[in-house]
Motif scaffolding. Structure first.
Motif, PDB file in Angstrom:
ATOM      1  N   TYR A 206       0.675  -1.190   0.280  1.00  0.00           N
ATOM      2  CA  TYR A 206       0.017   0.104   0.534  1.00  0.00           C
ATOM      3  C   TYR A 206       1.251   1.255  -0.047  1.00  0.00           C
ATOM      4  CZ  TYR A 206      -4.073  -3.294   0.611  1.00  0.00           C
ATOM      5  OH  TYR A 206      -4.312  -4.156   0.641  1.00  0.00           O
ATOM      6  N   GLN A 207       2.270   1.055   0.067  1.00  0.00           N
ATOM      7  CA  GLN A 207       2.966   2.042  -0.593  1.00  0.00           C
ATOM      8  C   GLN A 207       2.681   3.050   0.936  1.00  0.00           C
ATOM      9  OE1 GLN A 207       5.754   2.635  -2.882  1.00  0.00           O
ATOM     10  NE2 GLN A 207       5.484   0.445  -2.573  1.00  0.00           N
ATOM     11  N   THR A 208       3.079   2.779   2.002  1.00  0.00           N
ATOM     12  CA  THR A 208       3.001   3.521   3.288  1.00  0.00           C
ATOM     13  C   THR A 208       4.266   3.028   3.935  1.00  0.00           C
ATOM     14  OG1 THR A 208       0.389   3.435   2.875  1.00  0.00           O
ATOM     15  CG2 THR A 208       1.501   4.525   4.714  1.00  0.00           C
ATOM     16  N   ILE A 226       3.395   8.147   6.118  1.00  0.00           N
ATOM     17  CA  ILE A 226       4.074   8.595   5.261  1.00  0.00           C
ATOM     18  C   ILE A 226       3.303   7.899   3.654  1.00  0.00           C
ATOM     19  CG2 ILE A 226       5.733   9.821   3.823  1.00  0.00           C
ATOM     20  CD1 ILE A 226       6.780  10.448   7.221  1.00  0.00           C
ATOM     21  N   GLY A 227       2.521   8.408   2.596  1.00  0.00           N
ATOM     22  CA  GLY A 227       2.751   7.706   1.826  1.00  0.00           C
ATOM     23  C   GLY A 227       1.380   8.964   1.406  1.00  0.00           C
ATOM     24  N   GLU A 228      -0.025   7.792   0.703  1.00  0.00           N
ATOM     25  CA  GLU A 228      -0.960   9.181   0.476  1.00  0.00           C
ATOM     26  C   GLU A 228      -1.795   9.717   0.465  1.00  0.00           C
ATOM     27  OE1 GLU A 228      -6.087   8.084  -0.607  1.00  0.00           O
ATOM     28  OE2 GLU A 228      -4.982   6.344   0.778  1.00  0.00           O
ATOM     29  N   PHE A 229      -1.169   9.894   2.180  1.00  0.00           N
ATOM     30  CA  PHE A 229      -1.189  11.625   2.041  1.00  0.00           C
ATOM     31  C   PHE A 229      -0.134  11.455   3.237  1.00  0.00           C
ATOM     32  CE2 PHE A 229      -4.932   9.838   2.832  1.00  0.00           C
ATOM     33  CZ  PHE A 229      -6.203  10.663   1.929  1.00  0.00           C
ATOM     34  N   CYS A 230       0.258  13.076   3.615  1.00  0.00           N
ATOM     35  CA  CYS A 230       1.893  13.507   4.238  1.00  0.00           C
ATOM     36  C   CYS A 230       1.206  14.148   5.108  1.00  0.00           C
ATOM     37  CB  CYS A 230       2.856  14.661   3.057  1.00  0.00           C
ATOM     38  SG  CYS A 230       3.352  13.390   1.884  1.00  0.00           S
ATOM     39  N   ARG A 231       0.502  15.176   5.232  1.00  0.00           N
ATOM     40  CA  ARG A 231       0.188  16.059   6.369  1.00  0.00           C
ATOM     41  C   ARG A 231      -0.653  15.133   7.285  1.00  0.00           C
ATOM     42  NH1 ARG A 231       2.956  20.464   6.609  1.00  0.00           N
ATOM     43  NH2 ARG A 231       3.821  21.374   5.070  1.00  0.00           N
TER      44      ARG A 231
END
Length: 532
Positions: A206-208, A226-231
């Motif tokens: 899931y690239q996280t 960190i992945g789909e969202f950063c903040r």
């Protein structure tokens, strides 16, 4: 300046001579030139366990049962026996001293894995400050799993991966973290990195990057993903925006609205790239933009270096990650095939430095970049991000702190046929796997010389040899100090069987285990090397 090799003379010299400022520890480590393993017990009768490693502070020996269901923890103790003769050194050890139990005391045995799970025998992380151990159990891999829920196509799936936080003092399981239908590379700690009390876990499927904090109370607390969202508020912002778009579209469909209804509904699939990929693409774009001052040249450069390769950048996935400090991550990107391949050296790869606080990509390199290699050569110790509480890990030899390691590197560089291939080969080890090197002083290249093709500080299985591995003094008189033979004393009866060896060195005692095993599930040969 001449220094005696006699240990009594060295002790006397230590009493009357003060070492140079900042060199007291290195000065004391020279005593290991005299304190070496001098005796070997071959084919020791011991429990049929899979021995993993000593903890970095030498307090515990970690092992797993052969069925990969139980954790067995030992504490080292020194051999003690009585001798009535005057010259005891000439006598062989008594038979009751030639046992595994004479050197190690079992503290406890804990069942970690359930009926359908197995302990990942190549994974173990140690938190020295709290004496916490991190172990992992998982179910079997599903190689042809469908890519659902945003998963990456081509990455296998594991139904359940469980991380166990355990107090090694008494074997109490303090907390657990479960990942379902995911894939995390646990071989040699590749997919997990521990720095102080922060734990980074890379979900390939899931690239996280999951950042967890280990509290002193023994709890695993989620810090950020960190992945789909950063903040932290990225998901909230995007969800509120999508709700606003849906409401606007409903208003268009009302009878009083004169706008035609042939523009379509918003798709349920996420039309955006992931947050980390957005950061990466914008950094590459800005870097190419700033290379030129003329607008025409900028457009040409962007077409050639960015838009032409745009899809290749979009297809990159995160392979591996490590902490550089508490705020910066070194992330390795590459193709999907390289992410699941055992030998990813032949696949294109890129490195990015990511700031977790500002959510910005700080720098970006290809795996053949000379400027990154120069940083790696001169500041290799900065890539070995070790805990500030770990004293023993600060003395691992590298080409940035040891002249002999630097000479070995230059010899390899001179023999390389291609400079680009040499750089790729050297940078293939980045990011470093966490706690993958032994801090034993016998791997200190300023003290001893040995064949690094047969043995090294890196925690890896190696092709076994019937010849003993020699440790030779680096300084005068350049004599052979001790030998390590991993197999049986008389050699192997079946020379055709492929054998592999592993070596477990105590962090500071003259004690080591050599384990030799064949590929046919025969009982392992365990030798104990110690100072008699």
């Amino acid at each position: 300046m001449y220094r005696s090799s006699n240990i009594a003379a060295r002790v006397f010299e230590r009493q009357i001579r003060t070492p140079a400022p900042g060199a007291s520890v290195h000065y004391a480590r020279r005593f290991y030139e005299n304190l070496v393993p001098s005796y070997t017990l071959y084919e020791v009768e011991c429990p049929d366990h899979s021995f993993r490693k000593f903890t970095d502070d030498g307090q515990y020996l970690i092992s797993f049962s052969r069925n990969h269901q139980e954790l067995i923890v030992y504490r080292s103790r020194w051999l003690s026996y009585s001798c009535k003769d005057e010259d005891c050194d000439r006598h062989d050890l008594p038979s009751n001293a030639k046992r595994f139990e004479s050197f190690f005391t079992q503290l406890y045995c804990v069942s970690l894995a359930s009926c359908n799970e197995l302990i990942c025998k190549d994974f173990f992380l140690y938190m020295e400050s709290n004496q916490f151990g991190i172990f992992a159990t998982s179910t079997a891999q599903i190689h042809d799993a469908p890519a659902v829920g945003g998963a990456v196509q081509g990455i296998p799936s594991i139904e359940k991966i469980t991380f166990h936080l355990l107090r090694l003092q008494d074997g109490v399981i303090l907390d657990e973290k479960v990942f379902c239908n995911d894939f995390i590379n646990l071989t040699h700690n590749m997919g997990v990195f521990l720095y102080d009390d922060l734990l980074a876990i890379v979900s390939l499927r899931y690239q996280t990057i999951h950042i967890l904090q280990i509290r002193d109370s023994g709890n695993l607390v989620d810090v950020r993903a960190i992945g789909e969202f950063c903040r932290e508020d990225d998901e909230l912002f995007l969800n509120s925006s999508s709700q606003g778009l849906s409401l606007c579209d409903k208003n268009k469909q009302q009878p009083g609205n004169h706008v035609e209804n042939n523009q379509g509904q918003p798709t349920l699939e996420n039309p955006f790239l992931s947050g980390i990929k957005q950061r990466l693409l914008s950094f590459i774009f800005r870097r190419i933009w700033n290379e030129q001052t003329d607008d025409t040249l900028r457009v040409q450069s962007l077409k050639k270096k960015f838009y032409f390769l745009f899809q290749d950048y979009v297809d990159l996935i995160m392979w591996k990650v490590q902490f550089l400090d508490r705020h910066h991550l070194l992330i390795k990107f590459g193709s999907v095939d390289g992410g699941v391949s055992r030998n990813a050296d032949h696949h294109p790869a890129f490195f990015a430095v990511y700031n977790m606080e500002t959510t910005e990509i700080v720098s970006f390199y290809q795996n053949s970049a000379d400027n990154l290699y120069l940083l790696f050569e001169r500041f290799c110790d900065h890539f070995h991000a070790t805990s500030r509480n770990s004293m023993y890990m600060n003395f691992i030899s590298s080409h940035s702190n040891n002249i002999h390691a630097l000479e070995q590197l230059r010899v390899i560089k001179d023999k390389a046929s291609s400079s680009s291939q040499f750089v790729k080969k050297m940078l293939a080890s980045l990011p470093f796997s966490c706690q993958s090197q032994s801090p034993s002083p016998y791997f200190d290249l300023s003290l001893f010389r040995f064949d690094d093709k047969l043995i090294s500080a890196t925690d890896r299985h190696r092709q076994s040899t019937d010849h003993p591995i020699k440790f030779i003094l680096r300084r005068h008189p350049y004599s052979l100090k001790f030998k390590i033979k991993p197999g049986p004393e008389g050699g192997s009866m079946d020379g055709r069987a492929k054998k592999i060896s592993s070596f477990l060195f105590h962090p500071f005692l003259p004690l080591a285990l050599s384990v030799q095993q064949t590929m046919f599930l025969q009982p392992s040969v365990v030798n104990i090397h110690f100072r008699k």
